[in-house]
Design an enzyme around this catalytic site. Structure first.
Site, short mmCIF file in Angstrom:
data_model
loop_
_atom_site.label_atom_id
_atom_site.label_comp_id
_atom_site.label_asym_id
_atom_site.label_seq_id
_atom_site.Cartn_x
_atom_site.Cartn_y
_atom_site.Cartn_z
CG HIS A 109 -2.24 -0.72 1.09
ND1 HIS A 109 -2.47 -1.79 1.83
CD2 HIS A 109 -3.18 -0.62 0.18
CE1 HIS A 109 -3.57 -2.00 1.34
NE2 HIS A 109 -4.00 -1.52 0.30
CB CYS A 161 -2.49 -4.88 -17.08
SG CYS A 161 -2.86 -6.33 -16.38
C1 PEP Z 1 -1.32 -8.64 -11.52
O1 PEP Z 1 -1.41 -9.56 -10.78
O2 PEP Z 1 -0.24 -8.14 -11.95
C2 PEP Z 1 -2.55 -7.77 -11.79
C3 PEP Z 1 -2.49 -6.92 -12.50
O3 PEP Z 1 -3.63 -8.11 -11.08
P1 PEP Z 1 -3.82 -7.62 -9.57
O4 PEP Z 1 -2.75 -6.68 -9.26
O5 PEP Z 1 -4.99 -7.18 -9.42
O6 PEP Z 1 -3.86 -9.07 -8.81
#
Ligand code: PEP
Ligand code: MG
Length: 554
Positions: A184, A486
């Site tokens: 965080h 992402c």
């Molecule tokens: C990831 O795991 O990189 C992702 C983009 O999903 P989250 O962070 O929401 O698990």
């Protein structure tokens, strides 16, 4: 004599120097605290907790995005009825500060036992305790200082509410001994744009130097730097920031190789803010975060209404409408949803989360796809849909069939090593994939993404992770289908160049990171990106990889 330099994980790029400040000490309940009676203890606690909650709420109103949410959530914890009940149970023998401490201890033990996100919230709970105790004792709130001159903050760890309350004009850089790139603290520092290095194991926060330079691009923390060195680094950083501020997109390298630069969003309000950046749309809409406060499943119409607002924001972001990649509910593990709760699991990160929930609750996925399709019909934007936590190609096949039945373009996230090594077979089933580097690191290195002890392993510069990214990108080229990233990796401008060199076709990151990524890409050629990728793959460690890539891109 050369200055002492410590290394950590860089999480928010930028360099800043200044005098070092550390969080104020926390006050403890005095051993000889006077006990009046039950009612006095309960009333004094209630008054102090209300003051603390109000103060945090006031700060939330002056913050936005993740910072505002964290402050509001901590305020809610201070006014939580459960906490008041626990204090009441201690109030027959203890004064208010002692009762607060004892109550929080009991509650924290329960949270820890529950594990997952509940265990994560222990830091917030202890933070609330410290604030309430300070209020009861009439001493200043513990935590972040408010220095008069721009300063560098050193700490062992920071409660999310502390980070969220930072004033970027007074605290110009952060170095902390714990924390990972997905913690965080890192997420909020990124949103506030404060250069930040975490996981600096040797950080002398109990015996700080007079001044320090924090370089949130290289991960260096230089103790008592020579003024010329600090000035040079800060000047170079100011140049980089100016280039970022001036970047207007679209994403492409200096020699014109197009790479979509997109934003990650979680709700309509955040989407509208993100749409103000020069993005070509949203590469990850984390739908589960739109429903954290819901105890029952939203109806299809309710869902469609929420999705439509996000799509409308994307349509505003780019001439002719950007794209939105909607991720279906990634509930479970660190993001529990009350209406998709799979009960206690010994190891929730390896349990029934993400797409796996549809095994037991297929209607949740069907309703969500109906809602997305309904909203997509009238949207002036290109809607793609993808599933989280896919482990085998057959899951991709079934998901794609369900999405295509509704006229949606279908993809999956690659977050497990199994789908990375079978990327050709997964891509044969879907129209695109997006790599979630946060979870792909966690599962590849068997290292909890929340662990502050293991940040060296979950560092997205790990050559092992980058090798998997290379394999997936190569599969994408063979299938002639898009392969995006992402996860947090896409927010790091240098690493973004490496990802492009590995063959990634789109990068989606937190909105405040968009300009830095786009501006950096605009300074390098595709050939340089490819050389940077080779250098990173051949490095022995994340630190070596960063150094090697910096040398290639210099
Ligand atoms: C990831 O795991 O990189 C992702 C983009 O999903 P989250 O962070 O929401 O698990
Ligand atoms: Mg994930």
């Amino acid at each position: 004599m050369s200055p002492v330099v410590h290394h950590g994980t860089p999480v928010v790029p930028g360099a800043a120097a200044g005098p070092v400040v550390v969080p104020g000490p926390r006050s403890e309940a005095p051993a000889d605290e006077a006990f009046v009676d039950h009612d006095h203890t309960v009333a004094a606690f209630a008054a102090a907790a209300a003051t603390v909650a109000q103060r945090l709420t006031d700060r939330a109103q002056h913050a936005s995005g993740a910072a505002a949410e964290v402050l509001q959530a901590t305020a809610a914890m201070a006014s939580d009825r459960g906490l008041a009940t626990f204090v009441g149970q201690q109030a027959d023998t203890l004064g208010p500060a002692s009762a607060t401490t004892a109550a929080v201890e009991k509650l924290a033990a329960m949270f820890r036992q529950a594990g997952g996100l509940m265990a994560e919230r222990v830091t917030d709970l202890l933070d609330v305790r410290d604030r309430v105790v300070a209020e009861l004792l009439g001493v200043p709130e513990p935590g972040i200082p408010q220095p008069d001159e721009p300063s560098v903050l050193f700490a062992d760890d920071l409660a999310p509410a502390d980070t969220a309350g930072l004033d970027p004009r007074r605290v110009v850089a952060i170095a902390i001994a714990r924390g990972g790139s997905t913690s965080h603290t890192a997420i909020i520092a990124r949103q506030l744009g404060i250069p930040c290095v975490v996981g600096v194991a040797e950080l002398p926060w109990t015996d700080p130097p007079a001044a320090a330079l924090v370089d949130g691009s290289s991960g260096e923390v230089v103790l008592d730097p020579a003024p010329e060195l600090a000035q040079e680094r800060v000047r170079a950083d100011a140049e980089r920031r100016a280039a970022s501020a001036a970047w207007e997109g679209p994403g492409r390298t200096k020699d014109g190789h197009a790479v979509q630069v997109l934003a990650n969003v979680q709700d309509a309000a955040g989407a509208r803010v993100a749409a103000q950046q020069p993005v070509e749309g949203f590469g990850l809409y984390r739908t589960e975060l739109s429903f954290l406060d819901r105890s029952s499943e939203p109806t299809v119409d309710e869902q469609a209404e929420i999705y439509a607002q996000v799509f409308a924001a994307a349509a505003d972001s780019v001439d002719g409408g950007g794209k939105v990649v909607v991720r279906t509910l990634d509930a479970g593990s660190d993001k529990p949803l009350r209406f998709a709760d799979m009960g206690d699991e010994p190891n929730p990160a390896l349990g029934v989360r993400g797409l796996r929930i549809a095994r037991e609750r297929p209607e949740l996925l069907a309703h969500q796809l109906d809602g997305i399709a309904q909203a997509a019909r009238d949207a002036g934007t290109d809607v793609w849909v993808m599933a989280p936590m896919v482990s085998v190609p057959s899951e991709a096949r079934e998901f794609a069939a369900a999405a295509r039945d509704r006229g949606l373009r279908a993809g999956v996230m690659i977050e497990t090593p199994s789908t990375a090594v079978l990327a050709d077979r997964v891509l044969a089933e879907v129209d695109f994939v997006s790599i979630g580097t946060n979870d792909l690191s966690q599962y590849t290195f068997a290292a909890d993404r929340m662990s502050s002890e293991l940040t060296d392993l979950t560092d997205p510069w790990q050559p092992g992770l980058l090798t998997l990214v290379e394999m997936i990108a190569a599969a994408g080229r063979r299938a002639d289908k898009p392969v995006g990233v992402c996860g947090e990796a896409a927010a790091d401008p240098l690493l973004a160049c490496v990802l492009v060199g590995l063959g990634i076709t789109s990068l989606s990151c937190a909105a405040p990171a968009v300009r830095g990524v786009g501006a950096q890409l605009a300074t390098v050629s595709l050939e340089q990106c490819r050389r940077a990728a080779t250098a990173a793959l051949e490095a022995d460690s994340p630190t070596d990889a960063r150094d090697a890539v910096r040398a290639v891109l210099a």
